[in-house]
Design a protein around this motif. Structure first.
Motif, PDB file in Angstrom:
ATOM      1  N   ASP A  85      53.823  75.063  53.938  1.00  0.00           N
ATOM      2  CA  ASP A  85      53.483  74.329  52.717  1.00  0.00           C
ATOM      3  C   ASP A  85      52.302  75.011  52.036  1.00  0.00           C
ATOM      4  OD1 ASP A  85      53.680  72.343  50.796  1.00  0.00           O
ATOM      5  OD2 ASP A  85      53.874  70.741  52.287  1.00  0.00           O
ATOM      6  N   THR A  86      51.971  74.558  50.840  1.00  0.00           N
ATOM      7  CA  THR A  86      50.833  75.153  50.137  1.00  0.00           C
ATOM      8  C   THR A  86      49.541  74.883  50.897  1.00  0.00           C
ATOM      9  OG1 THR A  86      50.428  73.178  48.804  1.00  0.00           O
ATOM     10  CG2 THR A  86      51.996  74.797  47.924  1.00  0.00           C
ATOM     11  N   LEU A  87      48.530  75.688  50.656  1.00  0.00           N
ATOM     12  CA  LEU A  87      47.260  75.547  51.362  1.00  0.00           C
ATOM     13  C   LEU A  87      46.680  74.146  51.183  1.00  0.00           C
ATOM     14  CD1 LEU A  87      44.846  76.649  52.938  1.00  0.00           C
ATOM     15  CD2 LEU A  87      43.947  77.564  50.777  1.00  0.00           C
ATOM     16  N   GLU A  88      46.680  73.640  49.960  1.00  0.00           N
ATOM     17  CA  GLU A  88      46.103  72.325  49.696  1.00  0.00           C
ATOM     18  C   GLU A  88      46.858  71.231  50.439  1.00  0.00           C
ATOM     19  OE1 GLU A  88      44.882  69.446  45.887  1.00  0.00           O
ATOM     20  OE2 GLU A  88      46.110  71.246  45.587  1.00  0.00           O
ATOM     21  N   ARG A  89      48.180  71.295  50.419  1.00  0.00           N
ATOM     22  CA  ARG A  89      48.967  70.261  51.104  1.00  0.00           C
ATOM     23  C   ARG A  89      48.811  70.360  52.625  1.00  0.00           C
ATOM     24  NH1 ARG A  89      53.034  67.293  48.951  1.00  0.00           N
ATOM     25  NH2 ARG A  89      54.395  67.690  50.741  1.00  0.00           N
ATOM     26  N   ARG A  90      48.690  71.570  53.159  1.00  0.00           N
ATOM     27  CA  ARG A  90      48.434  71.718  54.597  1.00  0.00           C
ATOM     28  C   ARG A  90      47.137  71.018  54.983  1.00  0.00           C
ATOM     29  NH1 ARG A  90      49.973  77.215  53.991  1.00  0.00           N
ATOM     30  NH2 ARG A  90      47.842  77.986  54.167  1.00  0.00           N
TER      31      ARG A  90
ATOM     32  N   ASP B 162      57.476  81.223  69.153  1.00  0.00           N
ATOM     33  CA  ASP B 162      56.268  81.999  68.855  1.00  0.00           C
ATOM     34  C   ASP B 162      55.713  81.634  67.478  1.00  0.00           C
ATOM     35  OD1 ASP B 162      56.503  83.270  71.260  1.00  0.00           O
ATOM     36  OD2 ASP B 162      57.351  85.122  70.463  1.00  0.00           O
ATOM     37  N   LEU B 163      56.613  81.444  66.521  1.00  0.00           N
ATOM     38  CA  LEU B 163      56.207  81.068  65.167  1.00  0.00           C
ATOM     39  C   LEU B 163      55.612  79.666  65.152  1.00  0.00           C
ATOM     40  CD1 LEU B 163      56.313  82.207  62.250  1.00  0.00           C
ATOM     41  CD2 LEU B 163      58.528  81.064  61.990  1.00  0.00           C
ATOM     42  N   PHE B 164      56.230  78.770  65.886  1.00  0.00           N
ATOM     43  CA  PHE B 164      55.772  77.379  65.945  1.00  0.00           C
ATOM     44  C   PHE B 164      54.394  77.274  66.607  1.00  0.00           C
ATOM     45  CE2 PHE B 164      55.579  73.299  68.240  1.00  0.00           C
ATOM     46  CZ  PHE B 164      55.771  72.404  67.194  1.00  0.00           C
ATOM     47  N   ASN B 165      54.184  78.040  67.677  1.00  0.00           N
ATOM     48  CA  ASN B 165      52.936  77.935  68.448  1.00  0.00           C
ATOM     49  C   ASN B 165      51.770  78.731  67.859  1.00  0.00           C
ATOM     50  OD1 ASN B 165      53.870  76.189  70.451  1.00  0.00           O
ATOM     51  ND2 ASN B 165      54.679  77.849  71.696  1.00  0.00           N
ATOM     52  N   ALA B 166      52.029  79.595  66.894  1.00  0.00           N
ATOM     53  CA  ALA B 166      50.948  80.388  66.304  1.00  0.00           C
ATOM     54  C   ALA B 166      49.939  79.464  65.616  1.00  0.00           C
ATOM     55  CB  ALA B 166      51.517  81.383  65.299  1.00  0.00           C
ATOM     56  N   PRO B 167      48.642  79.785  65.673  1.00  0.00           N
ATOM     57  CA  PRO B 167      47.636  78.959  64.984  1.00  0.00           C
ATOM     58  C   PRO B 167      47.945  78.855  63.492  1.00  0.00           C
ATOM     59  CG  PRO B 167      46.597  80.566  66.437  1.00  0.00           C
ATOM     60  CD  PRO B 167      48.047  80.931  66.386  1.00  0.00           C
ATOM     61  N   ILE B 168      47.741  77.676  62.930  1.00  0.00           N
ATOM     62  CA  ILE B 168      47.985  77.480  61.500  1.00  0.00           C
ATOM     63  C   ILE B 168      46.779  77.981  60.723  1.00  0.00           C
ATOM     64  CG2 ILE B 168      48.366  75.768  59.681  1.00  0.00           C
ATOM     65  CD1 ILE B 168      49.845  74.069  61.629  1.00  0.00           C
ATOM     66  N   ASN B 169      47.041  78.783  59.702  1.00  0.00           N
ATOM     67  CA  ASN B 169      45.982  79.340  58.867  1.00  0.00           C
ATOM     68  C   ASN B 169      45.642  78.340  57.765  1.00  0.00           C
ATOM     69  OD1 ASN B 169      44.403  80.890  57.042  1.00  0.00           O
ATOM     70  ND2 ASN B 169      45.311  82.766  57.851  1.00  0.00           N
ATOM     71  N   PHE B 170      44.424  77.811  57.794  1.00  0.00           N
ATOM     72  CA  PHE B 170      43.997  76.834  56.800  1.00  0.00           C
ATOM     73  C   PHE B 170      43.130  77.471  55.711  1.00  0.00           C
ATOM     74  CE2 PHE B 170      45.088  73.955  60.293  1.00  0.00           C
ATOM     75  CZ  PHE B 170      45.815  72.992  59.601  1.00  0.00           C
ATOM     76  N   SER B 171      43.257  78.800  55.544  1.00  0.00           N
ATOM     77  CA  SER B 171      42.520  79.474  54.475  1.00  0.00           C
ATOM     78  C   SER B 171      43.402  80.397  53.641  1.00  0.00           C
ATOM     79  CB  SER B 171      41.342  80.279  55.059  1.00  0.00           C
ATOM     80  OG  SER B 171      41.810  81.260  55.969  1.00  0.00           O
TER      81      SER B 171
ATOM     82  N   GLU C  21      52.794  88.222  61.114  1.00  0.00           N
ATOM     83  CA  GLU C  21      52.800  88.562  59.689  1.00  0.00           C
ATOM     84  C   GLU C  21      53.314  87.386  58.860  1.00  0.00           C
ATOM     85  OE1 GLU C  21      55.136  92.058  59.286  1.00  0.00           O
ATOM     86  OE2 GLU C  21      53.739  93.332  60.392  1.00  0.00           O
ATOM     87  N   LEU C  22      54.261  86.648  59.413  1.00  0.00           N
ATOM     88  CA  LEU C  22      54.820  85.502  58.689  1.00  0.00           C
ATOM     89  C   LEU C  22      53.825  84.348  58.624  1.00  0.00           C
ATOM     90  CD1 LEU C  22      57.579  85.146  57.346  1.00  0.00           C
ATOM     91  CD2 LEU C  22      58.375  83.983  59.400  1.00  0.00           C
ATOM     92  N   THR C  23      52.974  84.203  59.640  1.00  0.00           N
ATOM     93  CA  THR C  23      52.000  83.115  59.654  1.00  0.00           C
ATOM     94  C   THR C  23      50.705  83.470  58.919  1.00  0.00           C
ATOM     95  OG1 THR C  23      51.198  83.874  61.820  1.00  0.00           O
ATOM     96  CG2 THR C  23      52.851  82.132  61.802  1.00  0.00           C
ATOM     97  N   ASN C  24      50.487  84.760  58.674  1.00  0.00           N
ATOM     98  CA  ASN C  24      49.306  85.200  57.922  1.00  0.00           C
ATOM     99  C   ASN C  24      49.743  86.192  56.842  1.00  0.00           C
ATOM    100  OD1 ASN C  24      46.966  84.056  59.683  1.00  0.00           O
ATOM    101  ND2 ASN C  24      48.321  85.072  61.136  1.00  0.00           N
ATOM    102  N   PRO C  25      50.506  85.712  55.854  1.00  0.00           N
ATOM    103  CA  PRO C  25      51.149  86.626  54.898  1.00  0.00           C
ATOM    104  C   PRO C  25      50.164  87.351  53.988  1.00  0.00           C
ATOM    105  CG  PRO C  25      51.430  84.344  54.204  1.00  0.00           C
ATOM    106  CD  PRO C  25      50.822  84.301  55.568  1.00  0.00           C
TER     107      PRO C  25
END
Length: 442
Positions: free
Chosen positions: A84-89, A200-209, A285-289
């Protein structure tokens, strides 16, 4: 009165944790347990998220764990919020921590009209009982569309517990629901690799920036491939959808779904993962595009010198020069397919064009490359024979299964019975006579 709160197990759903609380404390019914834990008399624990705990329960929970960590590590929040978008996350996480009950307004839920059930892995539940004395529901097994345990490479089993918004508040205790006699059935190689990618994609840390829209990033990764125009920033969504459905051997994505993903109107986790896995995008790369516009490294762009005395525009490619320049790259791709992976690879015009990032008919204009591909193509029967030998060894040697059945070969290769029988005269070309004889007895 609040009872004893057990520890939460690794990767356990909060719903599973609360169900074990109810079971461990000997309540006469689940309603009494929920009344002690939740706000109001009609509260329920959401299958994929959490309940709205009262002050007493929150005091105990906060003394044991950070509620923020519980949401990130023990709910399905990463599945719904990651792209989702950064703001909505940010707002969705803050809302869940604050106890906001309006889940539909915080996150986008897929309207796929498919019934989903709580799932489990027979091997995981066996290990859980050995280690903890009881089974529990793992988060990673509840990812939508996942069919295989990424740890044990066996098929997941559905329970009768259906997941839907207005379900009964009843607490289903995993130890009572999960069968102790469920059989572990080995999954196909593609299912295993894709399920590992999903987890692996699910468990990767979520980028909030990071604020890069996932649709724009995927569009940038299509540059230099046959799925994006070299003249305009136009994505050939139908061609991509057709190849995805062929690759996964199922109708998993529609053309308009890809259009919506690219334009940012759809953030379906599984479909984005399918695209990323198909394109060979690493999960980190997908989690930190990061958007980097570049050509496909396999595609040399050789054009005629521009004549400034005539009208400018797109020039016709020098096919002979491109043919010669591409031949070493095509040979390398062929060698990578033959020897660069555990599972046998098949050489075909479609696969070569896909690896090179070319349109599907490009080889028609490159005779040297086309002839090289033709020389390395093999009859289907030979390819099936190599697949069967690979699958047999994977089950018996790698997985250590004492007895191999025909269904094990079928599950790994998706080969039909008549194709399997057609391999018998060729098996001895790719393995020992003893193994070939064993296979023919299946």
């Amino acid at each position: 009165m609040l009872g004893y709160m057990p520890e939460i197990y690794p990767d356990e759903l909060i719903y599973s944790w609360v169900s074990r609380y109810y079971s461990h404390n000997g309540y006469p019914g689940y309603r009494q347990a929920l009344d002690d834990l939740l706000v109001g008399n009609n509260g329920r624990v959401h299958f994929e998220f959490a309940g709205y705990f009262n002050a007493d329960a929150m005091s105990v929970i906060n003394s044991m764990y950070s509620f923020r960590d519980l949401i990130l590590q023990h709910t399905m929040f990463p599945y719904y919020a990651r792209f989702d978008t950064l703001e909505r996350r940010q707002n969705a996480l803050a809302g869940l921590i604050a106890g906001d009950r309006k889940l539909d307004s915080m996150m986008q839920f897929p309207n796929d009209k498919v019934h989903h059930h709580l799932k489990f892995c027979p091997s995981c539940s066996y290990e859980d009982r050995q280690k903890y004395g009881e089974a529990y529901f793992h988060r990673m097994h509840q990812i939508r569309c996942i069919s295989t345990c990424a740890k044990h490479h066996c098929k997941l089993v559905e329970t009768p517990v259906r997941l839907y918004g207005n379900a009964s508040p009843r607490l289903h205790v995993a130890e009572e629901i999960i069968s102790q006699t469920a059989e572990s059935i080995l999954s196909s190689d593609l299912e295993t690799k894709f399920s590992t990618y999903l987890v692996d994609l699910f468990n990767a840390p979520i980028n909030f920036s990071n604020s890069v829209p996932i649709g724009e990033y995927l569009a940038s990764r299509l540059e230099g491939t046959q799925y994006k125009s070299t003249i305009k920033s136009y994505v050939y969504c139908k061609a991509l959808a057709d190849d995805l459905n062929h690759f996964y051997s199922q109708d998993c994505i529609l053309t308009h779904h890809i259009q919506k993903i690219i334009t940012g109107k759809r953030i379906d986790f599984t479909q984005i993962a399918r695209i990323g896995f198909f394109l060979g995008i690493a999960t980190n790369e997908l989690t930190n595009p990061i958007i980097i516009h570049q050509e496909n490294p396999y595609t040399p762009r050789i054009r005629k010198p521009q004549n400034h005395d005539v009208r400018s525009g797109m020039q016709t490619e020098n096919w002979n020069a491109m043919d010669s320049a591409s031949l070493p790259l095509v040979r390398k791709v062929i060698e990578d397919i033959k020897h660069g992976q555990e599972r046998p690879g098949k050489i075909s015009s479609r696969i070569i064009c896909q690896k090179m990032g070319w349109p599907s008919k490009r080889l028609n204009y490159l005779p040297l490359c086309r002839d090289e591909v033709s020389r390395n193509m093999e009859p289907f029967e030979e390819y099936w024979a190599k697949e069967v030998v690979w699958a047999f060894k994977k089950v018996k040697v790698v997985a250590g299964q004492k007895r191999v059945y025909w269904r094990d070969i079928r599950n790994l290769t998706n080969i039909r019975r008549e194709q399997f029988l057609a391999t018998f005269p060729l098996l001895a070309n790719f393995t020992s006579k003893d193994i070939a004889d064993e296979i023919q007895k299946l």
